[in-house]
Design a protein around this motif. Structure first.
Motif, PDB file in Angstrom:
ATOM      1  N   SER A  27       0.946  -1.108  -0.384  1.00  0.00           N
ATOM      2  CA  SER A  27       0.618   0.511  -0.104  1.00  0.00           C
ATOM      3  C   SER A  27       0.943   1.608   0.011  1.00  0.00           C
ATOM      4  O   SER A  27       0.561   2.037  -0.861  1.00  0.00           O
ATOM      5  CB  SER A  27      -1.048  -0.078   1.178  1.00  0.00           C
ATOM      6  OG  SER A  27       0.316   0.094   2.257  1.00  0.00           O
ATOM      7  N   GLY A  28       1.651   1.253   0.504  1.00  0.00           N
ATOM      8  CA  GLY A  28       2.749   2.113   0.599  1.00  0.00           C
ATOM      9  C   GLY A  28       3.437   2.684  -0.694  1.00  0.00           C
ATOM     10  O   GLY A  28       3.883   3.728  -0.793  1.00  0.00           O
ATOM     11  N   ALA A  29       3.950   1.612  -0.726  1.00  0.00           N
ATOM     12  CA  ALA A  29       4.765   1.786  -2.472  1.00  0.00           C
ATOM     13  C   ALA A  29       3.587   2.281  -3.885  1.00  0.00           C
ATOM     14  O   ALA A  29       3.993   3.358  -4.197  1.00  0.00           O
ATOM     15  CB  ALA A  29       5.001   0.563  -3.482  1.00  0.00           C
ATOM     16  N   VAL A  30       2.188   1.823  -3.157  1.00  0.00           N
ATOM     17  CA  VAL A  30       1.022   2.153  -4.175  1.00  0.00           C
ATOM     18  C   VAL A  30       0.679   3.794  -4.041  1.00  0.00           C
ATOM     19  O   VAL A  30       0.968   4.634  -5.230  1.00  0.00           O
ATOM     20  CB  VAL A  30      -0.518   2.009  -4.466  1.00  0.00           C
ATOM     21  CG1 VAL A  30      -1.216   2.457  -5.178  1.00  0.00           C
ATOM     22  CG2 VAL A  30      -0.112   0.084  -4.116  1.00  0.00           C
ATOM     23  N   TYR A  31       0.690   4.099  -2.576  1.00  0.00           N
ATOM     24  CA  TYR A  31       0.495   5.437  -2.644  1.00  0.00           C
ATOM     25  C   TYR A  31       1.536   6.401  -2.654  1.00  0.00           C
ATOM     26  O   TYR A  31       1.469   7.603  -3.114  1.00  0.00           O
ATOM     27  CB  TYR A  31       0.700   5.667  -0.925  1.00  0.00           C
ATOM     28  CG  TYR A  31      -0.880   5.006  -0.474  1.00  0.00           C
ATOM     29  CD1 TYR A  31      -2.103   5.480  -1.247  1.00  0.00           C
ATOM     30  CD2 TYR A  31      -1.337   4.846   0.953  1.00  0.00           C
ATOM     31  CE1 TYR A  31      -2.943   4.721  -0.746  1.00  0.00           C
ATOM     32  CE2 TYR A  31      -1.938   4.109   1.583  1.00  0.00           C
ATOM     33  CZ  TYR A  31      -3.565   3.993   0.824  1.00  0.00           C
ATOM     34  OH  TYR A  31      -4.458   3.290   0.743  1.00  0.00           O
ATOM     35  N   LEU A  32       2.929   5.671  -2.595  1.00  0.00           N
ATOM     36  CA  LEU A  32       3.789   6.647  -3.124  1.00  0.00           C
ATOM     37  C   LEU A  32       4.561   6.950  -4.855  1.00  0.00           C
ATOM     38  O   LEU A  32       4.359   8.371  -5.414  1.00  0.00           O
ATOM     39  CB  LEU A  32       5.621   5.980  -2.671  1.00  0.00           C
ATOM     40  CG  LEU A  32       6.340   6.916  -3.017  1.00  0.00           C
ATOM     41  CD1 LEU A  32       6.323   8.173  -2.346  1.00  0.00           C
ATOM     42  CD2 LEU A  32       8.332   5.904  -2.054  1.00  0.00           C
ATOM     43  N   ALA A  33       4.065   5.838  -5.601  1.00  0.00           N
ATOM     44  CA  ALA A  33       3.846   5.898  -7.344  1.00  0.00           C
ATOM     45  C   ALA A  33       2.692   6.951  -7.342  1.00  0.00           C
ATOM     46  O   ALA A  33       2.925   7.621  -8.285  1.00  0.00           O
ATOM     47  CB  ALA A  33       3.548   4.493  -7.328  1.00  0.00           C
ATOM     48  N   ILE A  34       1.759   7.108  -6.744  1.00  0.00           N
ATOM     49  CA  ILE A  34       0.176   7.892  -6.939  1.00  0.00           C
ATOM     50  C   ILE A  34       1.243   9.233  -6.983  1.00  0.00           C
ATOM     51  O   ILE A  34       0.849   9.980  -8.199  1.00  0.00           O
ATOM     52  CB  ILE A  34      -0.817   7.022  -6.517  1.00  0.00           C
ATOM     53  CG1 ILE A  34      -1.039   6.339  -7.393  1.00  0.00           C
ATOM     54  CG2 ILE A  34      -2.227   8.756  -7.180  1.00  0.00           C
ATOM     55  CD1 ILE A  34      -2.674   5.726  -6.482  1.00  0.00           C
ATOM     56  N   LEU A  35       1.576   9.276  -5.637  1.00  0.00           N
ATOM     57  CA  LEU A  35       2.003  10.697  -5.728  1.00  0.00           C
ATOM     58  C   LEU A  35       2.826  11.342  -6.565  1.00  0.00           C
ATOM     59  O   LEU A  35       2.812  12.328  -7.151  1.00  0.00           O
ATOM     60  CB  LEU A  35       2.493  10.752  -3.657  1.00  0.00           C
ATOM     61  CG  LEU A  35       2.986  11.988  -3.067  1.00  0.00           C
ATOM     62  CD1 LEU A  35       1.493  13.298  -2.835  1.00  0.00           C
ATOM     63  CD2 LEU A  35       3.342  12.090  -2.194  1.00  0.00           C
ATOM     64  N   LEU A  36       4.070  10.978  -6.621  1.00  0.00           N
ATOM     65  CA  LEU A  36       4.869  11.253  -7.699  1.00  0.00           C
ATOM     66  C   LEU A  36       4.636  11.342  -9.073  1.00  0.00           C
ATOM     67  O   LEU A  36       5.202  11.714 -10.002  1.00  0.00           O
ATOM     68  CB  LEU A  36       6.077  10.071  -7.058  1.00  0.00           C
ATOM     69  CG  LEU A  36       7.134   9.791  -5.904  1.00  0.00           C
ATOM     70  CD1 LEU A  36       8.142   9.403  -6.135  1.00  0.00           C
ATOM     71  CD2 LEU A  36       7.387  11.662  -6.180  1.00  0.00           C
ATOM     72  N   SER A  37       3.237  10.064  -9.339  1.00  0.00           N
ATOM     73  CA  SER A  37       3.127  10.440 -10.731  1.00  0.00           C
ATOM     74  C   SER A  37       2.348  11.716 -11.227  1.00  0.00           C
ATOM     75  O   SER A  37       2.641  11.822 -11.866  1.00  0.00           O
ATOM     76  CB  SER A  37       2.550   9.010 -11.083  1.00  0.00           C
ATOM     77  OG  SER A  37       2.723   8.126 -10.593  1.00  0.00           O
ATOM     78  N   SER A  38       1.252  11.792  -9.577  1.00  0.00           N
ATOM     79  CA  SER A  38       0.512  12.680 -10.303  1.00  0.00           C
ATOM     80  C   SER A  38       1.425  14.218 -10.088  1.00  0.00           C
ATOM     81  O   SER A  38       1.829  15.280 -11.292  1.00  0.00           O
ATOM     82  CB  SER A  38      -0.266  13.452  -9.183  1.00  0.00           C
ATOM     83  OG  SER A  38      -0.743  12.045  -8.687  1.00  0.00           O
ATOM     84  N   ILE A  39       2.851  14.799  -9.856  1.00  0.00           N
ATOM     85  CA  ILE A  39       3.749  15.713  -9.388  1.00  0.00           C
ATOM     86  C   ILE A  39       4.196  15.650 -10.509  1.00  0.00           C
ATOM     87  O   ILE A  39       4.400  16.767 -11.326  1.00  0.00           O
ATOM     88  CB  ILE A  39       4.883  15.600  -8.136  1.00  0.00           C
ATOM     89  CG1 ILE A  39       4.378  15.583  -6.899  1.00  0.00           C
ATOM     90  CG2 ILE A  39       5.386  17.022  -8.307  1.00  0.00           C
ATOM     91  CD1 ILE A  39       4.547  14.907  -5.626  1.00  0.00           C
ATOM     92  N   SER A  40       4.815  14.884 -10.907  1.00  0.00           N
ATOM     93  CA  SER A  40       6.051  14.552 -12.579  1.00  0.00           C
ATOM     94  C   SER A  40       4.381  15.000 -13.353  1.00  0.00           C
ATOM     95  O   SER A  40       5.033  15.400 -14.738  1.00  0.00           O
ATOM     96  CB  SER A  40       6.032  12.502 -13.047  1.00  0.00           C
ATOM     97  OG  SER A  40       6.626  12.713 -14.027  1.00  0.00           O
ATOM     98  N   SER A  41       3.098  14.418 -13.571  1.00  0.00           N
ATOM     99  CA  SER A  41       2.062  14.837 -14.692  1.00  0.00           C
ATOM    100  C   SER A  41       1.800  16.245 -14.443  1.00  0.00           C
ATOM    101  O   SER A  41       2.299  16.989 -15.918  1.00  0.00           O
ATOM    102  CB  SER A  41       0.737  14.357 -14.084  1.00  0.00           C
ATOM    103  OG  SER A  41       1.362  12.738 -14.383  1.00  0.00           O
ATOM    104  N   PHE A  42       2.198  16.991 -13.444  1.00  0.00           N
ATOM    105  CA  PHE A  42       1.303  18.272 -13.693  1.00  0.00           C
ATOM    106  C   PHE A  42       2.704  19.165 -13.768  1.00  0.00           C
ATOM    107  O   PHE A  42       2.740  20.375 -14.619  1.00  0.00           O
ATOM    108  CB  PHE A  42       1.163  18.451 -11.951  1.00  0.00           C
ATOM    109  CG  PHE A  42      -0.312  18.214 -11.332  1.00  0.00           C
ATOM    110  CD1 PHE A  42      -1.312  19.256 -11.972  1.00  0.00           C
ATOM    111  CD2 PHE A  42      -0.740  17.601 -10.860  1.00  0.00           C
ATOM    112  CE1 PHE A  42      -2.638  19.466 -12.113  1.00  0.00           C
ATOM    113  CE2 PHE A  42      -2.096  17.066 -10.300  1.00  0.00           C
ATOM    114  CZ  PHE A  42      -2.866  17.998 -11.088  1.00  0.00           C
ATOM    115  N   THR A  43       4.120  18.417 -13.123  1.00  0.00           N
ATOM    116  CA  THR A  43       4.910  19.005 -13.752  1.00  0.00           C
ATOM    117  C   THR A  43       5.979  19.571 -14.859  1.00  0.00           C
ATOM    118  O   THR A  43       5.754  20.180 -15.561  1.00  0.00           O
ATOM    119  CB  THR A  43       5.599  18.579 -13.207  1.00  0.00           C
ATOM    120  OG1 THR A  43       6.340  18.578 -11.424  1.00  0.00           O
ATOM    121  CG2 THR A  43       7.458  19.530 -13.612  1.00  0.00           C
TER     122      THR A  43
END
Length: 330
Positions: A27-43
């Motif tokens: 679950s932690g890996a999924v949350y981290l991947a979603i968070l970083l992916s969201s930041i990456s997409s917005f960036t």
């Protein structure tokens, strides 16, 4: 967020040389991947808007905006290349081979160094604009700024070779097993990195903006003392100074946010502790550093009306119309 050992191998068909997947809980890996992916997409999306805006509209082809364009390119590369690599490194095994690992680290160093260089150039630009406004147009020209930007990227590429030369010559030299992506910087390279990428640039940025702040305050007081003047000449002078001061304030905020995101991560990376707490804290500061690349366009949108207008024209596809590059954007 919990870290735990997994028995799964990165390469099950290579049991003797494969790394074991040590990662966060599922679950932690999924949350981290979603968070970083969201930041990456917005960036990627936000900086792409900056790149299109400055590149397309001719009114925006000014020395200061050329520097912002270079910074946006750095931030764009962070979002489209550095962040996805960080997601892989922090949530799973490195499956792309030793050569791609070396090239990834080399690219990351180039992007970071160029970003630091852009911030120094932006500080110099504002210093000349505020402290020597009469000679700004002759000292700071578009061609000179383009040359400085090209030299900044070239210097970053050459300097990054110094930091990653061992990894580029022997990819995977420091990996203990397959599925790992490790870079090791020797002591001499570490000192060079510390001086050229941290101490000197940050010192220059702080000194220049302290001088800009002092001069800006004195100019603001001078404008208030002349506010009663009604002649056209004085009115135009005051308007011009207000514009420069506003630009200095906006870019000052940009620099302060950059330093707040950049300095803590760099300082912690110099400590090099391997405890669980420091690892999680380093991960947090790393995410903060990446988030800075997403924050820069947000700062533009908050303080630059031309950027908001440009976004509207881009999103509505009006830039595809003939002659749109000559539109009045300011």
């Amino acid at each position: 967020m919990e870290v735990q050992d997994r028995t799964e191998l990165c390469f099950p068909h290579l049991p003797n040389i494969s790394c074991r997947s040590k990662m966060y809980s599922w679950s932690g890996a999924v949350y981290l991947a979603i968070l970083l992916s969201s930041i990456s997409s917005f960036t990627v999306a936000l900086n792409l808007l900056v790149i299109i805006s400055v590149s397309h509209f001719r009114q925006l082809h000014t020395p200061t905006n050329i520097l912002l364009l270079s910074l946006a390119v750095s931030d764009f590369l962070v979002g489209i290349m550095v962040m996805p690599g960080a997601i892989v490194l922090h949530t799973s095994c490195w499956l792309f081979g030793d050569l791609m690992c070396s090239l990834y680290n080399y690219t990351a160093f180039i992007v970071i160094c160029s970003s630091v260089g852009d911030m120094v150039l932006i500080s110099i630009d504002r210093y000349v604009a505020i402290c020597d406004p009469l000679h700004y147009t002759t000292k700071i020209t578009v061609n000179r700024v383009k040359l400085c930007v090209c030299l900044c990227w070239l210097f970053s590429a050459l300097l990054s070779i110094v930091f990653t030369k061992n990894n580029l010559i022997q990819p995977g030299k420091y990996n203990s097993c397959h599925g790992e992506c490790v870079i090791v910087i020797d002591n001499i390279s570490g000192v060079v990195d510390l001086v050229l990428s941290f101490i000197i640039p940050v010192s220059l940025i702080i000194i220049l903006y302290m001088r800009v702040f002092v001069v800006a305050v004195s100019q603001a007081r001078a404008m208030r003392s002349h506010v009663a003047a009604v002649t056209l000449q004085v009115s135009l002078t005051i308007t011009s100074k207000k514009s420069e001061l506003k630009a200095a304030r906006t870019l000052g905020i940009l620099v302060v946010v950059y330093l707040l995101c950049f300095c803590p991560y760099y300082c912690l990376s110099l400590v090099g502790s391997k405890t669980l707490f420091s690892y999680l804290f380093e991960l947090f500061l790393g995410m903060l550093f990446y988030f800075n690349s997403c924050m820069n366009p947000v700062i533009y949108a908050m303080f630059y009306p031309w950027f908001r207008k440009a976004i509207k024209l881009i999103v509505t596809l009006q830039i595809l119309q003939p002659g749109s590059s000559d539109a009045n954007i300011l």
